[in-house]
Design an enzyme around this catalytic site. Structure first.
Site, mmCIF file in Angstrom:
data_model
loop_
_atom_site.group_PDB
_atom_site.id
_atom_site.type_symbol
_atom_site.label_atom_id
_atom_site.label_comp_id
_atom_site.label_asym_id
_atom_site.label_seq_id
_atom_site.Cartn_x
_atom_site.Cartn_y
_atom_site.Cartn_z
ATOM 1 N N HIS A 289 0.832 -1.210 0.000
ATOM 2 C CA HIS A 289 0.000 0.000 0.000
ATOM 3 C C HIS A 289 0.871 1.266 0.000
ATOM 4 O O HIS A 289 0.515 2.277 0.618
ATOM 5 C CB HIS A 289 -0.943 0.028 1.210
ATOM 6 C CG HIS A 289 -1.941 -1.092 1.224
ATOM 7 N ND1 HIS A 289 -3.224 -0.938 0.766
ATOM 8 C CD2 HIS A 289 -1.846 -2.378 1.617
ATOM 9 C CE1 HIS A 289 -3.883 -2.085 0.903
ATOM 10 N NE2 HIS A 289 -3.063 -2.981 1.409
ATOM 11 N N ASN B 123 -10.162 -2.813 2.759
ATOM 12 C CA ASN B 123 -9.941 -2.777 1.314
ATOM 13 C C ASN B 123 -11.255 -2.533 0.588
ATOM 14 O O ASN B 123 -12.316 -2.539 1.208
ATOM 15 C CB ASN B 123 -9.366 -4.125 0.842
ATOM 16 C CG ASN B 123 -7.867 -4.255 1.115
ATOM 17 O OD1 ASN B 123 -7.166 -3.258 1.269
ATOM 18 N ND2 ASN B 123 -7.394 -5.478 1.163
ATOM 19 N N TYR C 239 1.336 -4.216 12.005
ATOM 20 C CA TYR C 239 1.282 -2.791 11.662
ATOM 21 C C TYR C 239 2.135 -1.931 12.594
ATOM 22 O O TYR C 239 2.840 -1.023 12.152
ATOM 23 C CB TYR C 239 -0.173 -2.312 11.639
ATOM 24 C CG TYR C 239 -0.935 -2.866 10.451
ATOM 25 C CD1 TYR C 239 -1.193 -4.234 10.347
ATOM 26 C CD2 TYR C 239 -1.376 -2.052 9.421
ATOM 27 C CE1 TYR C 239 -1.868 -4.764 9.259
ATOM 28 C CE2 TYR C 239 -2.049 -2.571 8.331
ATOM 29 C CZ TYR C 239 -2.298 -3.918 8.250
ATOM 30 O OH TYR C 239 -2.961 -4.436 7.172
HETATM 31 FE FE1 HDD Z 1 -2.304 -4.807 5.517
HETATM 32 C C1 HDD Z 1 -0.873 -1.766 5.170
HETATM 33 C C2 HDD Z 1 -5.294 -3.520 4.349
HETATM 34 C C3 HDD Z 1 -3.704 -7.931 5.586
HETATM 35 C C4 HDD Z 1 0.485 -5.983 6.956
HETATM 36 N N1 HDD Z 1 -2.956 -3.009 4.868
HETATM 37 C C5 HDD Z 1 -2.197 -1.871 4.809
HETATM 38 C C6 HDD Z 1 -3.003 -0.788 4.332
HETATM 39 C C7 HDD Z 1 -4.245 -1.276 4.085
HETATM 40 C C8 HDD Z 1 -4.211 -2.679 4.440
HETATM 41 C C9 HDD Z 1 -5.435 -0.521 3.563
HETATM 42 C C10 HDD Z 1 -2.520 0.638 4.112
HETATM 43 C C11 HDD Z 1 -2.824 1.529 5.260
HETATM 44 C C12 HDD Z 1 -2.439 2.939 4.902
HETATM 45 O O1 HDD Z 1 -3.153 3.550 4.111
HETATM 46 O O2 HDD Z 1 -1.408 3.380 5.376
HETATM 47 N N2 HDD Z 1 -4.106 -5.583 4.988
HETATM 48 C C13 HDD Z 1 -5.229 -4.876 4.628
HETATM 49 C C14 HDD Z 1 -6.354 -5.766 4.599
HETATM 50 C C15 HDD Z 1 -5.903 -7.009 4.933
HETATM 51 C C16 HDD Z 1 -4.499 -6.892 5.196
HETATM 52 C C17 HDD Z 1 -7.777 -5.333 4.260
HETATM 53 C C18 HDD Z 1 -6.669 -8.291 5.065
HETATM 54 C C19 HDD Z 1 -7.907 -8.365 5.381
HETATM 55 N N3 HDD Z 1 -1.712 -6.628 6.109
HETATM 56 C C20 HDD Z 1 -2.436 -7.802 6.087
HETATM 57 C C21 HDD Z 1 -1.680 -8.857 6.723
HETATM 58 C C22 HDD Z 1 -0.485 -8.314 7.133
HETATM 59 C C23 HDD Z 1 -0.536 -6.908 6.733
HETATM 60 C C24 HDD Z 1 -2.170 -10.276 6.894
HETATM 61 C C25 HDD Z 1 0.672 -8.927 7.832
HETATM 62 C C26 HDD Z 1 0.603 -9.966 8.570
HETATM 63 N N4 HDD Z 1 -0.485 -4.030 5.907
HETATM 64 C C27 HDD Z 1 0.500 -4.695 6.569
HETATM 65 C C28 HDD Z 1 1.689 -3.823 6.903
HETATM 66 C C29 HDD Z 1 1.240 -2.456 6.290
HETATM 67 C C30 HDD Z 1 -0.128 -2.754 5.735
HETATM 68 C C31 HDD Z 1 2.981 -4.382 6.450
HETATM 69 C C32 HDD Z 1 2.191 -1.820 5.320
HETATM 70 C C33 HDD Z 1 2.258 -0.373 5.673
HETATM 71 C C34 HDD Z 1 1.580 -0.269 6.919
HETATM 72 O O3 HDD Z 1 1.105 -1.490 7.300
HETATM 73 O O4 HDD Z 1 1.438 0.737 7.555
HETATM 74 O O5 HDD Z 1 1.900 -3.726 8.264
#
Ligand code: HDD
Length: 706
Positions: A94, A167, A381
């Site tokens: 993202h 999402n 996160y």
């Molecule tokens: Fe995630 C970012 C949505 C599963 C680990 N995720 C991130 C963002 C969104 C989502 C919208 C961006 C937030 C922003 O605008 O800064 N992610 C989802 C959804 C998931 C999902 C709807 C499943 C239902 N995510 C998911 C899993 C993991 C992560 C299973 C790790 C185990 N997601 C992350 C992260 C991020 C992230 C690596 C990357 C940047 C951040 O968090 O801030 O931690």
């Protein structure tokens, strides 16, 4: 200081006598060119970060006129050092996103189910900061790849921040967080070659997916037009997981969260999305910005699906499995509020880039479910934010700080901005009357759930059905949408070099719908259908759910849409004005496109300024177009490929086209066959009616769909 010591980087002669000491409000010359800085006013004094006034921001300190730069130039060194550190790590997923401030307003109380004030105080406006994103591409990628859109909302509630990090698709690729790094590695640029950027259409993604039957439901969604939205204002949002609401009796109810756009759903055509990427890489960001600038504030309904443990036990799937949704027909949506986004951030970096969302940010009255994907997210996160923002004090950055009072005894750390007073930084203590204490009565409490069973790395039996909801999704679509899904699969798999991966995917499709597998196999020129893999659970026929369509949820409106009118010298101003009025009255934004940005001289001799120059404003920027030309204008443009493509692409992308006599000449040149969506400009009402939708029935005549 002698004048020649202040000389700039251009011809020194010109500079002499021009450099000024740059005091407040003065033109600060010195680079030899004419500067167009505003003079007068009450500009703040330019200083270093230590507050030292800067006399010259154009020239570094040199030993002599053409001599070496001196190390003692602290102004230069501070500026360059800060610049060198301007970037922080982009989000691992993202990374590309854009965010807007606004508010959430509760219209219906959920007091029966929860104590959370933001869900019980009707009329209360809670500030929000909402970030939309793509998933796979880097921060500098384009806005319109085929990709899931992130829909993350930070609610600054009276009881602390609640982040609903969702999402635009209600299900996810995997059931367990432990697979997330593999999924993301597979989708991102391949590690040896560093491409493709921001695309699922490559071997590693489909290799991984073909070995993950649990992804098949999500695959149907990502191959649908949901992943190529027309506008961020026209996407739905989903919290995905089940959460819990807890009321004041401590009883808990399961809940799923939904956002529904006021403008309805709309997507682009794949070929259009690809062309938009070239024409305007910032298409979605710009659209959102322009709408907010104009006061057309995007709005979403907030809805919940509420259900009990007992109800959930009767569902033909496990609601704790994030690859499953709860059909609206099974548990209806209850609208409880709305979100309005009305203020663009002042600074992209400070707010959007530094915004730190975290699904673990939750307020009293809401709680997590045992969804194993959610449970893993609760860890990920915070860890990511620590890396990105570099300090455990990232919550003090204004965009992340709660807007309600907050206090605790956490102290110190890098970039500590607060200056706590007194001797007490521990609890319990007897030395301070004001140190923060626990509040058992209103503090956050987890649902009192009993957990038992055997510990282990076990996947529940109830998570085994991977195909039934994929089938339900596909069967719920209109025939146009089914054709788009089949064609998207053909497109993506055609970019996969390994034949066994293509075949493995077609094999999975046989469990979803035999006809779909056949269409994709035909599109890939596969002679025989590969055998379907063994399914871990029998595939069920669930009732179709029309709520899963896009076309069924598209609004018959021009609100939020844009119309482009192509003109040239000699165009008829009266016809243009009529169309403009009809379109604006219907809620559309109208843009004039001409060969020159300065505009065109109309038949009556007046000049009409253009909003866009033809070469840089192709018809993919619009939802419908009009071609209003004089005979000479048409002859001229008949030799301009940008004009031919303007019309041809609008037609190919199933858009309404209005034309006058001159416009008709250009239409003839493009060889398009007139249909119901190609309307005489003398009939503005007919044009508006056609422009409100896409001409779906035209599609078979313009492209070979799978
Ligand atoms: Fe995630 C970012 C949505 C599963 C680990 N995720 C991130 C963002 C969104 C989502 C919208 C961006 C937030 C922003 O605008 O800064 N992610 C989802 C959804 C998931 C999902 C709807 C499943 C239902 N995510 C998911 C899993 C993991 C992560 C299973 C790790 C185990 N997601 C992350 C992260 C991020 C992230 C690596 C990357 C940047 C951040 O968090 O801030 O931690």
């Amino acid at each position: 200081m002698a004048k020649e010591k202040k000389a700039g980087n251009a011809a020194e002669k010109r500079i002499e006598g021009k450099g000024s000491s740059g005091s407040n409000g003065e033109v600060h010359a010195g680079n030899g060119d004419e500067l167009h800085q505003v003079s007068g006013g009450s500009h703040a004094m330019l200083t270093t970060n230590q507050g030292i006034p800067i006399s010259d921001n154009q020239n570094s300190l040199r030993a002599n006129t053409r001599g070496p730069t001196l190390l003692e130039d602290f102004v230069l060194r501070e500026k360059i050092t800060h610049f060198d550190h301007e970037r922080i790590p982009e989000r691992i997923v993202h990374a590309r996103g854009t965010a807007v401030h606004g508010y959430f307003e509760l219209t219906d109380s959920l007091a029966q189910y929860t104590t959370a004030k933001l869900l019980t105080e009707v009329g209360e406006k809670t500030p929000v900061f909402t970030r939309f994103s793509t998933v796979a591409g880097g921060a500098g990628s384009v806005d319109t790849p085929r990709d899931v859109r992130g829909f993350a909302v930070k609610f600054y509630t009276k009881e602390g921040n609640w982040d609903l990090v969702g999402n635009n698709i209600p299900v996810f690729f995997i059931q367990d967080a432990i697979k997330f790094p593999d999924l993301v590695h597979a989708v991102k640029m391949e590690p040896d070659r560093g491409f493709p950027q921001s695309a699922t259409a490559h071997d590693t993604f489909w290799d991984f997916i073909s070995l993950m039957p649990e992804s098949m439901h999500m695959v149907m969604w990502i191959m649908s037009d949901r992943t190529i939205p027309r506008s961020l204002r026209m996407i739905e949002g989903f919290g995905v997981h089940s959460f819990r609401l807890i009321n004041d009796a401590g009883e808990s109810t399961f809940v799923k969260f939904h956002w529904r756009p006021k403008l309805g759903l709309q997507s682009t055509i794949w070929d259009e999305a690809v062309k938009i990427a070239g024409a305007d890489p910032d298409f979605h960001r710009r659209d959102l910005f322009e709408a907010i600038e104009k006061g057309n504030f995007p709005e979403w309904e907030f809805a919940v699906q509420l259900f009990t443990q007992e109800q959930s036990e009767k569902f033909p799937f496990d609601h704790l499995d994030a690859t499953k949704l709860i059909p609206e027909e099974l548990v209806p949506l209850k609208v409880i509020g709305r979100m309005v986004l009305d203020r663009w951030p002042d600074n992209f970096f400070a707010e959007t880039e530094q915004a730190a969302y975290c699904p673990a940010n939750i307020v009293p009255g809401i709680d997590f479910s045992n969804d194993p994907l959610l449970q893993g997210r609760l860890f990920s996160y915070l860890d990511t934010q620590l890396l990105r923002l570099g300090s455990p004090n990232f919550n003090q950055i204004p965009v992340n700080a709660p807007k309600c009072p907050f206090a605790n005894l956490q102290r110190d750390g890098k970039m500590q901005m607060m200056q706590p007073k007194g001797r007490v930084n521990y609890e319990p203590n007897s030395l301070s009357q004001d140190a923060p204490r626990e509040t058992p009565a209103i503090g956050f409490r987890s649902a009192g759930v009993t957990e038992n069973g055997e510990k282990g790395r076990i996947r529940a039996e109830s998570f085994a059905d991977h195909y039934s909801q994929a089938r339900q999704f596909y069967r719920s679509q209109t025939s146009h949408e089914q054709a788009h899904i089949a064609s998207a699969l053909v497109f993506e798999l055609s970019k996969v070099a390994h034949a066994h991966v293509r075949e493995a995917m077609v094999a999975h499709l046989r469990h979803i719908e035999e006809d779909l597998a056949q269409r994709v196999a035909d599109g890939l020129a596969l002679d025989t259908l590969p055998n379907a893999p063994a399914a871990a659970a029998p595939v069920q026929d669930m009732a179709p759910s029309p709520a899963l369509q896009i076309i069924g949820k598209m609004k018959n409106t021009l609100e939020g849409r844009a119309i482009g009118i192509l003109i040239a010298d000699g165009s008829d101003g009266a016809v243009i004005a009529k169309l403009q009025k009809a379109a604006t009255d219907a809620g559309a934004k109208v843009k004039i496109v001409a060969p020159k940005v300065g505009g065109a001289k109309l038949a009556d001799g007046s000049m009409l300024e253009a909003d866009g120059q033809l070469a840089g404003t192709p018809s993919v920027m619009f939802d419908a177009i009009a071609v209003i030309l004089s005979a000479e204008g048409a002859t001229l443009l008949a030799g301009e490929s940008a004009a031919i493509e303007f019309v041809q692409n609008a037609f190919g992308h199933l858009k309404a086209i209005a034309f006058d006599e001159g416009g008709q000449v250009l239409l003839q040149k493009t060889n398009i066959e007139k249909d119901r969506g190609v309307v005489d400009a003398g009939d503005p009402a007919g044009f508006i009616a056609a422009a409100r939708t896409r001409q779906w029935e035209r599609e078979p005549s313009v492209r070979m769909l799978a």
